[in-house]
Design an enzyme around this catalytic site. Sequence first.
Site, PDB file in Angstrom:
ATOM      1  CG  HIS A  33      -2.052   0.984   1.124  1.00  0.00           C
ATOM      2  ND1 HIS A  33      -1.913   2.314   1.457  1.00  0.00           N
ATOM      3  CD2 HIS A  33      -3.328   0.829   0.724  1.00  0.00           C
ATOM      4  CE1 HIS A  33      -3.069   2.936   1.261  1.00  0.00           C
ATOM      5  NE2 HIS A  33      -3.944   2.060   0.819  1.00  0.00           N
ATOM      6  CG  ASP A  81      -7.531  -1.648  -3.221  1.00  0.00           C
ATOM      7  OD1 ASP A  81      -8.647  -1.147  -3.040  1.00  0.00           O
ATOM      8  OD2 ASP A  81      -6.474  -1.006  -3.130  1.00  0.00           O
TER       9      ASP A  81
END
Length: 428
Positions: free
Chosen positions: A306, A363
């Site tokens: 991330h 995600d």
Amino acid sequence: MSDKATLEYQGKKYEFPVVKGTENELGIDIKTLRASTGMVTLDPGFKNTGSCESAITFLDGEKGILRYRGYTIEELAEKADFLEVAYLLIFGELPNKEKLAKFHMDIKAESHVDEEMKKILDGFPKSAHPMGVLSSLTSALIAFNPSSVNVTSEKDMYHAIVRILAKFPVLVAWTLRKKKGLPLDYGDNALGYVENIHKMMFKRPNEEYKRNPVRIEALDKLLILHADHEQNCSTSTVRIVGSSHAGLFASLSAGISALWGPLHGGANQAVLEMLEAIDADGGDTAKYMAKAKDKDDPFRLMGFGHRVYKNFDPRARIIKKAADEVLGDLGIEDPILEVAKGLEKEALEDPYFVDRKLYPNVDFYSGIIYRALGIPTEMFTVMFALGRLPGWIAQWREMRLRGEPIGRPRQIYIGENQRPFVPLENRG
């Protein structure tokens, strides 16, 4: 420690106040920089620039911390529902039973979307991307709600917030049903907020709607995890558009467009497209993990690591459990989901990924859940927008109530110097 920061340039010193947040974050207040020095800062992507002071969301990427209004994301995901979290983000405190019941009742009272909106939806072909449809429909709401919000009136502000929280899920459901060729549905006001969203999206015209608690709980958690995430691209867009005193619906529509990009809200769609490509190539996850480790290979592993969280994504830990529950409950046999499980297993065990903290992020897992729930890949970012709606509203409201100035970034010009105009006939 001094509460001033000193800038020295060409023998001159300039002092600027140091601002300290409630979590001990430090920032240099440079709003007088240009006036006092003639200079501006250059910070592409605004990675080191704070655009505002905000009391909504605290994020510490190094420690893997995410809190809404002081409450940890772990506790909210476990103990609250999405509507409670929406109220918390927007109004600053968790509601009591009476306030939550009134909030829900007021939302239900505004859930009707003007029938003429269906004509706008009919104008889109089935091939239209759902995010483009949703952005357009949100903008179109302005035509049916033309009066601007009086931000000094709590009543007007509350009414505008309730109205968009009521109508936006209907637009999301209509966007999905248009994609699937299903008749449009208004849902059922007897149901809870998230359960009604689930019904509006998935009820088939020839079948009775059957409640599935595991599906609804997973959807509720996903919406909570996506509800706000500090000053990201789409949130900053909502605030900067709103800073011109554009209305709430117009600002939200701009946020939807910003979210559409594959580097932002489109990431979970990119994850599924990657999984489909791996499956189409035989489903050899070890092969693709090797490609991901090869710096000369153009393949990019989507859904791992991330930009902000440097150790772990706290949302991913929560949603992994929900993903396991959904897949276990539904008993789905899907080669794409098998590819996802293979990548997850290898990433969590391979020293290359473990050492670099390239863990599966939110995600990755949200894409898996959405696919398991029967949501088309193109709708993933729409679902992200549905979850992010309360955060956008909260940020817009905070920005307007604080009376923040219109956003107007500066630049460093690198073009041509002044030059004379050459008549057309004399140009070579």
